[in-house]
Design a protein around this motif. Sequence first.
Motif, PDB file in Angstrom:
ATOM      1  N   SER A   1     -24.347 138.067  83.148  1.00  0.00           N
ATOM      2  CA  SER A   1     -25.208 138.831  83.903  1.00  0.00           C
ATOM      3  C   SER A   1     -25.438 140.093  83.483  1.00  0.00           C
ATOM      4  O   SER A   1     -26.260 140.965  82.955  1.00  0.00           O
ATOM      5  CB  SER A   1     -24.691 139.637  85.292  1.00  0.00           C
ATOM      6  N   SER A   2     -24.268 141.047  82.662  1.00  0.00           N
ATOM      7  CA  SER A   2     -24.788 141.841  81.919  1.00  0.00           C
ATOM      8  C   SER A   2     -23.196 142.485  81.085  1.00  0.00           C
ATOM      9  O   SER A   2     -22.103 141.926  82.192  1.00  0.00           O
ATOM     10  CB  SER A   2     -24.572 143.102  83.006  1.00  0.00           C
ATOM     11  N   LEU A   3     -23.229 143.468  80.434  1.00  0.00           N
ATOM     12  CA  LEU A   3     -21.930 144.241  79.725  1.00  0.00           C
ATOM     13  C   LEU A   3     -20.807 144.065  81.383  1.00  0.00           C
ATOM     14  O   LEU A   3     -19.678 143.967  80.514  1.00  0.00           O
ATOM     15  CB  LEU A   3     -21.848 144.749  78.789  1.00  0.00           C
ATOM     16  N   SER A   4     -21.456 145.160  81.840  1.00  0.00           N
ATOM     17  CA  SER A   4     -20.219 145.457  82.851  1.00  0.00           C
ATOM     18  C   SER A   4     -19.375 144.363  84.044  1.00  0.00           C
ATOM     19  O   SER A   4     -18.207 144.408  84.005  1.00  0.00           O
ATOM     20  CB  SER A   4     -20.483 146.958  83.434  1.00  0.00           C
ATOM     21  N   GLY A   5     -20.068 143.666  83.940  1.00  0.00           N
ATOM     22  CA  GLY A   5     -20.143 142.544  84.583  1.00  0.00           C
ATOM     23  C   GLY A   5     -19.150 141.343  84.272  1.00  0.00           C
ATOM     24  O   GLY A   5     -17.784 141.113  84.554  1.00  0.00           O
ATOM     25  N   PHE A   6     -19.798 141.168  82.517  1.00  0.00           N
ATOM     26  CA  PHE A   6     -18.030 140.153  81.509  1.00  0.00           C
ATOM     27  C   PHE A   6     -16.998 141.115  81.374  1.00  0.00           C
ATOM     28  O   PHE A   6     -16.047 140.971  81.786  1.00  0.00           O
ATOM     29  CB  PHE A   6     -18.985 140.230  80.028  1.00  0.00           C
ATOM     30  N   LEU A   7     -17.162 142.565  81.558  1.00  0.00           N
ATOM     31  CA  LEU A   7     -15.567 143.404  81.210  1.00  0.00           C
ATOM     32  C   LEU A   7     -15.679 143.174  82.674  1.00  0.00           C
ATOM     33  O   LEU A   7     -13.917 142.941  82.966  1.00  0.00           O
ATOM     34  CB  LEU A   7     -15.534 144.496  81.226  1.00  0.00           C
ATOM     35  N   LEU A   8     -15.562 143.386  83.661  1.00  0.00           N
ATOM     36  CA  LEU A   8     -15.058 143.210  85.178  1.00  0.00           C
ATOM     37  C   LEU A   8     -14.174 141.166  85.748  1.00  0.00           C
ATOM     38  O   LEU A   8     -13.147 140.881  85.808  1.00  0.00           O
ATOM     39  CB  LEU A   8     -15.816 143.286  86.524  1.00  0.00           C
ATOM     40  N   ALA A   9     -15.326 140.415  85.106  1.00  0.00           N
ATOM     41  CA  ALA A   9     -14.867 138.932  84.524  1.00  0.00           C
ATOM     42  C   ALA A   9     -13.779 139.071  84.240  1.00  0.00           C
ATOM     43  O   ALA A   9     -12.651 138.733  84.474  1.00  0.00           O
ATOM     44  CB  ALA A   9     -15.481 137.941  84.033  1.00  0.00           C
ATOM     45  N   ILE A  10     -13.445 140.298  82.547  1.00  0.00           N
ATOM     46  CA  ILE A  10     -12.495 139.874  82.189  1.00  0.00           C
ATOM     47  C   ILE A  10     -10.783 139.982  83.028  1.00  0.00           C
ATOM     48  O   ILE A  10      -9.788 140.011  82.765  1.00  0.00           O
ATOM     49  CB  ILE A  10     -12.285 140.664  81.016  1.00  0.00           C
ATOM     50  N   VAL A  11     -11.545 141.469  84.241  1.00  0.00           N
ATOM     51  CA  VAL A  11     -10.366 141.723  84.348  1.00  0.00           C
ATOM     52  C   VAL A  11      -9.402 140.610  85.438  1.00  0.00           C
ATOM     53  O   VAL A  11      -8.439 140.563  86.127  1.00  0.00           O
ATOM     54  CB  VAL A  11     -11.030 143.032  85.516  1.00  0.00           C
TER      55      VAL A  11
END
Lengths: 278, 320
Positions: free
Chosen positions: A155-165
């Motif tokens: 969906s988005s870069l921030s979403g991707f980073l949150l997914a990593i968390v």
Amino acid sequence: MSEKIEFKRKFTEIQPIYSMWLREVIRFFNMKPRVISTIVQPVLFLALLALPMSKLFHGAPPEMEQTMFGGLNFFSFLVPGIVGIGLLFGGTMSGVTVLWDKDFGFLKEVMVAPVRRTSLMLGRTFGGLTVGMLQALITIGVASVFGIWYGFKISSLSGFLLAIVFCVLTFFIFSCFGIILGGLFEGTEGFMAFVNLIQMPLFFLSGAMIPISQLKGVPVLYQIQFINPLTYGVDGLRSALTGSTPFFPIWIDIIVLITVAVVFLLLGAYTFSKMEVD
Amino acid sequence: MEDVIVVEGLTKRFGNFVAVNNIDFTVKEREIFGFLGPNGAGKSTTIKILITLLHPTSGSAKICGYDVVKEPYNVRKKIGVVFQDRSSDRVLTGRQNLDLHGRMYTMSKEEREKKIKEVLRLLELEGVENIRLNSLPEGVRRRFEVARGFMTNPKVVFLDEPTIGFDIKARRDLWSQIKDAKEKEGSAVLLTTHYIEEADYLCDRVAIIDHAKIVAIDTPENLKKSVGTMLISFQIGDKNGNGLSYFIDRVKRLDWVIGVLKDNNPIILKIEKGEGRVLDLIEFADKIGFEIISIDEREPNLEDAFLYYTGRTIREAEGG
């Protein structure tokens, strides 16, 4: 005087933690079959599980598919679930390898080093985590390639980073879970049988393959989903990665995961500190 | 010289079983101190207490002045340990194992490089350090573990049965490598062994340990001397069925026989030095109805010292 020594000791624990981390990473790359399976496994899961299953809805109106899967098509719904499988299996296995150290004698060598046991455990867990994240990233990457034809998109870069968390928290929980289980069993064989047994319900009752709400009418199974940490991991991961509507509010997912992670870490550290070396 | 190990009244019980029974000993700086005794005598248990893996039931043990129970962290910084069974990561190479070990002891990169080079040379491992331990023979892996034990400038290195399962050649090589490493690193060594020759060749002082107790501590020379100056050992056959005790009873009365060290086959007698003892004994045996099958006149060795102090040979002790 003794405070000063204690302070210095805390500070110097960083290198031992790092060395245990490094060992895990070197071990991983020294074992070529492991490297290959880490890459091939996600491809197989996506190609042999997610792809064929997404054909179940072939010919159905897209709206029906999207209502059922929180605004996603089935393939996109399954991708985070498959990342979740990797986290569950990989995490538990990394906990198990702590046991192997005991069987193979390496545990003794680190137990007589001037290092706290909790540091040893943390270093190992971080090492496993690094390898686990590598696999998660490969899965997401391969899924994105398949996604060109099957409609999966980050969906988005921030979403991707949150997914990593979410990935990190989930893997960490199951890694500690593996260590705790390891502490309860004497030999590796009985332990492995038990792990295989318990991974099944954890996986199928986590919303990874079947939406949580679809089980509403089924007593017991529906409730088990709520006490399974993987449910919250996959739910948060899916929403963050694809922008779909989560089953629980995102903050609930995070709080539950962090709480379980802390409790499991403490239990794991306790188990590890009680581990007998002979 | 400073004592790097001081043990007083050390006892370890597991339930009713006494594994270590009230032992006292000290090890000096740069000394090689050996625990000689059969399997199950309490050697490994004592080592486990000293390396902080096991708490004693009573008594105390100090390494470089640090109590093993109260200050385990300080003790661990001062010691190197080579375990009896495998303790390295075989998926890693020898060098990777050594490097991780150095990191765990918070050595800097330069220090690690320097020490790794040094111990590789001392244990004659140059050239195989970048091979995974999985693919190396057991003896080489063992040498990597010994190298690791000496890597962190330890004041004391513990070697638990270092050459178990080695052939003679590999064993002799490792002995001289251990001696070199100890000289170079300035460490004291506490080793356990049930090999007589190992204790004799390597150790400055030996503690004979049996049934969880130390029965004698001295240099190998003095331990041998305490047995006597000359021994005669022989296998005999009883031709007339008079019984071995009859023979022992008679032979004791010979004026050059000082005493009986072992009264079953092979019999060992302590004797006065002199000419023709072997022939005299053969004649004497024949006269009273016995026959000597094999005979050997020799100076006492550590095996005899073990027998002298414990009343049995190491092999007998291990058998039951």
